[in-house]
Design an enzyme around this catalytic site. Structure first.
Site, short mmCIF file in Angstrom:
data_model
loop_
_atom_site.label_atom_id
_atom_site.label_comp_id
_atom_site.label_asym_id
_atom_site.label_seq_id
_atom_site.Cartn_x
_atom_site.Cartn_y
_atom_site.Cartn_z
N LYS A 260 -9.65 -0.75 -11.68
CA LYS A 260 -10.74 -1.17 -12.46
C LYS A 260 -11.94 -0.04 -12.35
O LYS A 260 -12.33 0.50 -13.22
CB LYS A 260 -11.33 -2.33 -12.33
CG LYS A 260 -12.52 -2.70 -13.47
CD LYS A 260 -12.92 -4.17 -13.24
CE LYS A 260 -14.25 -4.40 -13.68
NZ LYS A 260 -14.68 -6.03 -13.70
N GLU B 272 -7.80 2.44 -1.28
CA GLU B 272 -6.58 2.05 -1.16
C GLU B 272 -5.56 2.78 -2.22
O GLU B 272 -4.54 3.65 -2.15
CB GLU B 272 -5.94 0.81 -1.00
CG GLU B 272 -6.38 0.02 0.25
CD GLU B 272 -7.71 -0.57 0.12
OE1 GLU B 272 -8.32 -0.21 -0.85
OE2 GLU B 272 -8.06 -1.52 0.68
N GLY C 269 -11.45 -8.35 -12.05
CA GLY C 269 -10.10 -7.92 -11.35
C GLY C 269 -8.99 -9.22 -11.22
O GLY C 269 -7.95 -9.12 -12.00
N ARG C 270 -9.46 -10.33 -10.73
CA ARG C 270 -8.28 -11.37 -10.70
C ARG C 270 -8.04 -12.12 -12.11
O ARG C 270 -7.24 -12.91 -12.28
CB ARG C 270 -8.62 -12.21 -9.77
CG ARG C 270 -10.18 -12.72 -9.68
CD ARG C 270 -10.71 -13.32 -8.13
NE ARG C 270 -12.01 -13.55 -8.38
CZ ARG C 270 -13.06 -12.55 -8.36
NH1 ARG C 270 -12.68 -11.33 -8.02
NH2 ARG C 270 -14.29 -12.99 -8.28
N GLU D 214 -11.02 -15.74 -3.86
CA GLU D 214 -12.10 -14.73 -4.17
C GLU D 214 -13.16 -14.99 -4.91
O GLU D 214 -14.04 -14.66 -5.12
CB GLU D 214 -11.42 -13.31 -4.55
CG GLU D 214 -12.19 -12.10 -4.59
CD GLU D 214 -11.62 -10.66 -4.70
OE1 GLU D 214 -11.17 -9.93 -3.50
OE2 GLU D 214 -11.36 -10.53 -6.09
N HIS E 30 10.98 -25.12 5.63
CA HIS E 30 11.49 -24.79 6.75
C HIS E 30 10.54 -23.78 7.67
O HIS E 30 11.01 -23.38 8.71
CB HIS E 30 12.83 -23.98 6.65
CG HIS E 30 13.88 -24.85 5.97
ND1 HIS E 30 14.69 -25.69 6.71
CD2 HIS E 30 14.26 -24.99 4.88
CE1 HIS E 30 15.52 -26.40 5.70
NE2 HIS E 30 15.18 -26.04 4.51
N LYS F 201 -15.71 -2.96 3.47
CA LYS F 201 -15.50 -1.61 3.09
C LYS F 201 -16.48 -0.74 3.36
O LYS F 201 -15.89 0.44 3.88
CB LYS F 201 -15.40 -1.64 1.53
CG LYS F 201 -14.38 -2.44 0.68
CD LYS F 201 -14.54 -2.28 -0.78
CE LYS F 201 -13.74 -3.04 -1.75
NZ LYS F 201 -14.20 -3.25 -3.04
O1 F6P Z 1 -11.22 -6.89 -3.25
C1 F6P Z 1 -12.20 -6.49 -4.08
C2 F6P Z 1 -11.60 -6.08 -5.51
O2 F6P Z 1 -12.73 -5.54 -6.09
C3 F6P Z 1 -11.17 -7.24 -6.11
O3 F6P Z 1 -11.73 -7.79 -6.94
C4 F6P Z 1 -10.20 -6.17 -6.98
O4 F6P Z 1 -9.38 -6.99 -7.78
C5 F6P Z 1 -9.94 -5.21 -6.30
O5 F6P Z 1 -10.68 -4.91 -5.51
C6 F6P Z 1 -9.21 -3.91 -6.63
O6 F6P Z 1 -10.31 -3.13 -7.40
P1 F6P Z 1 -10.31 -1.94 -8.42
O7 F6P Z 1 -9.33 -2.43 -9.47
O8 F6P Z 1 -11.19 -1.39 -8.93
O9 F6P Z 1 -9.24 -1.04 -7.64
#
Ligand code: F6P
Length: 560
Positions: A204, A210, A264-265, A350, A381, A514
């Site tokens: 987003k 990452e 995001g979620r 979250e 299990h 972060k």
């Molecule tokens: O973990 C924090 C967060 O902002 C989530 O809410 C989101 O889904 C994720 O990081 C990834 O963010 P992005 O889509 O901006 O890479």
């Protein structure tokens, strides 16, 4: 306005919980032959049995009163109207607009129109890739997509692609790489040819460490084999920051937009669903969206007493706040739903894992339970021992599928499905009924234990029971049903948030880590043995020293 704990409905529920605390689910079932009919309902291809919760008609009546006091109907209206329900960020949360159709009651028509435009582009792109109209180097059809994303930009799409695997194009693989481990990246690329691989960068913000580290690595991987220009032609992006995507070099034709009003979620039905569309094709992706829309319409129109997301949420509040059950185990009895617990964990934790309300006041009650889980029967299990006999009872959601469906694969025709469902029913029944000591004695006798020997073993063979669970039954696991399941839990989380007074659409709690990581990285990278002047606590500083010493092949020295 009265605080949550001093609101009349909350106080009435507290009193009621005190009075009913000793009632066992066995007794509740024995006392009411209509209990199953009373506490279950069907919507489309979803069926919810919530009769194995420690509730009575009076509990439900009081929970409905709580929902009315919290103004669920008003908040639901605000959500669908596109008002800024995400108060800390001043934004709407309009995921419902993304699967709506013309004529649906979505307040913000502009958002609906933009969503529809991107939805059509996603479908066209997916179908073009499938037909080979959109191809790799030298016109090679794409054989795989590697999707880079994390959190909401990963968990939903990865869950959905696995869930609908039988509907997937057989000649096309969709892989996900999340996190920043180069081992994961290697695994994601294993056996793939750059010329036939599409890379999807799903972020987003287009700034998440990452995802961007992986995006740069895969751009270099493609460029090494195909050259810089072709590399960028084999990358697509989903993001709200299209300018950042442009700076990265991905063409606007291959960029799919979301907006700040897509959390995001809650983004699986946005262009973030591109991996799913690539996997199952545009038409089936549309069926998935239709499933979500069916639940949206139900959630909007059904009275609270017959409203599946509202009921699931109210039972969740009852379990967490009035029965003090701190956890929710999510156990799908279908391997295709193996990633559902992780998806739901983010959605619930979250969203509602907070200790202040939407106005910043400390919460007196509520907040997400600890959500965890895994697919049955494997989970039986692993952690079920604690569910049945542990000192800390928790609630459980069982998700099961009634029939294999035409595309269920290898086990079709065998009795795997019945065995799975027999186990699911048995676990829910065992959690509910338990095994009192008299029955344990009988079982021990039947097992050949003679004389007074049973007394030694009886405590181990006794189950308290009275542990609540829901069973969510899908007629079959197809795109429509999965869309329903996703929207069911999205709205459940929203209703719980409204009751608790939480804003479920922000996630400030992930920021501090972060920020600190950004500060620690230079220290880990710098050549100086101690890094820059230490600003960390003794533990963090000590661990930094140890990691640096290991990197330089030295033995870490600590003053003892
Ligand atoms: O973990 C924090 C967060 O902002 C989530 O809410 C989101 O889904 C994720 O990081 C990834 O963010 P992005 O889509 O901006 O890479």
């Amino acid at each position: 306005m009265a605080s949550l704990n001093s609101s009349p409905a909350w106080k009435a529920l507290k009193t009621h919980a005190g009075k009913t605390a000793t009632a066992h689910l066995r007794q509740l079932f024995a006392a009411d032959p209509k209990r199953f009919r009373r506490f279950s309902l069907a919507v489309g291809s979803l069926f919810l049995d919530y009769s194995k919760n420690r509730i009575t008609p009076e509990t439900l009546r009081l929970l409905m009163r709580l929902a009315r006091e919290a103004d669920i109907a008003g908040w639901r209206r605000r959500l669908f109207k596109g008002e800024a329900v995400n108060v800390s960020e001043g934004r709407a949360a309009l995921h419902v607009a993304l699967r709506a159709r013309p004529g649906d009651r979505i307040g913000d028509r502009g958002a609906f129109a933009r969503g529809l435009r991107e939805r059509r582009r996603v479908k066209r792109f997916a179908d073009d890739v499938a037909a080979g109209r959109r191809a790799g180097a030298g016109g090679r059809p794409f054989r795989a997509a590697v999707v880079l994303g994390i959190g909401g930009s990963h968990l939903g799409p990865a869950m959905a692609v696995a869930a609908l695997a039988p509907y997937r194009r057989p000649d096309f693989d969709v892989r996900f790489v999340s996190g920043m481990d180069s081992a994961a990246l290697s695994r994601g690329l294993d056996g793939l040819e750059p010329a036939a691989t599409l890379v999807v960068v799903a972020s987003k913000t287009f700034a998440t460490e990452e995802t961007m580290v992986n995006a740069r690595a895969l751009r270099a991987w493609l460029a090494k084999a195909l050259g810089e220009r072709q590399a960028l032609k084999q990358m697509a992006a989903v993001s709200a920051d299209t300018a950042a995507v442009d700076r990265f070099g991905i063409a606007c034709d291959d960029t799919f937009q979301i907006w700040d009003w897509v959390g995001g979620r809650f983004s699986l039905t946005s262009a973030m669903g591109l991996p799913l569309a690539l996997a199952i094709g545009g038409k089936r992706f549309e069926e998935f969206l239709d499933g979500a829309r069916a639940i949206d319409r139900h959630f909007l129109a059904a009275p609270l007493e017959r409203n599946m997301p509202a009921i699931l949420a109210l039972v969740g509040v009852w379990n967490a706040d009035f029965l003090s059950l701190p956890g929710l185990a999510v156990v799908p009895y279908d391997d295709r739903l193996r990633h559902f617990p992780a998806y739901l964990q983010q959605l619930e934790m979250e969203s509602n894992g907070k200790s202040v309300d939407r106005l910043g006041q400390p919460l007196e009650s509520g907040g997400a339970p600890i959500v965890f889980g895994g697919p049955g029967t494997g989970a039986q299990h692993a952690f079920f021992q604690a569910l049945h006999q542990g000192r800390q009872p928790i609630a459980a959601d069982f998700i099961a599928v009634a029939e294999d469906g035409p595309a269920a694969g290898f086990h079709s025709g065998g009795d795997h499905r019945q065995r799975l469902n027999a186990n699911m029913l048995a676990q829910a029944e065992a959690l509910m009924a338990g095994r009192p000591i008299a029955e344990a004695k009988k079982a021990l006798r039947a097992a050949g234990v003679k004389g007074a020997g049973w007394k030694w073993l009886a405590p181990h063979w006794t189950f308290a029971g009275n542990r609540p669970s829901n069973v969510i039954l899908l007629d079959r696991l197809d795109p429509f049903a999965l869309g329903q399941l996703v929207a069911l839990y999205e709205h459940k989380v929203f209703v719980e948030a409204v009751i608790w007074g939480i804003n479920p659409f922000d996630q400030w709690g992930v920021e501090l880590g972060k920020e600190l990581a950004a500060g620690i990285l230079p220290a880990l990278k710098s050549k100086a043995p101690k890094g820059r002047k230490a600003t960390h606590d003794a533990s963090t500083a000590g661990l930094i020293r140890r990691l640096k010493a290991k990197k330089r092949g030295r033995r870490p020295r600590e003053k003892r």
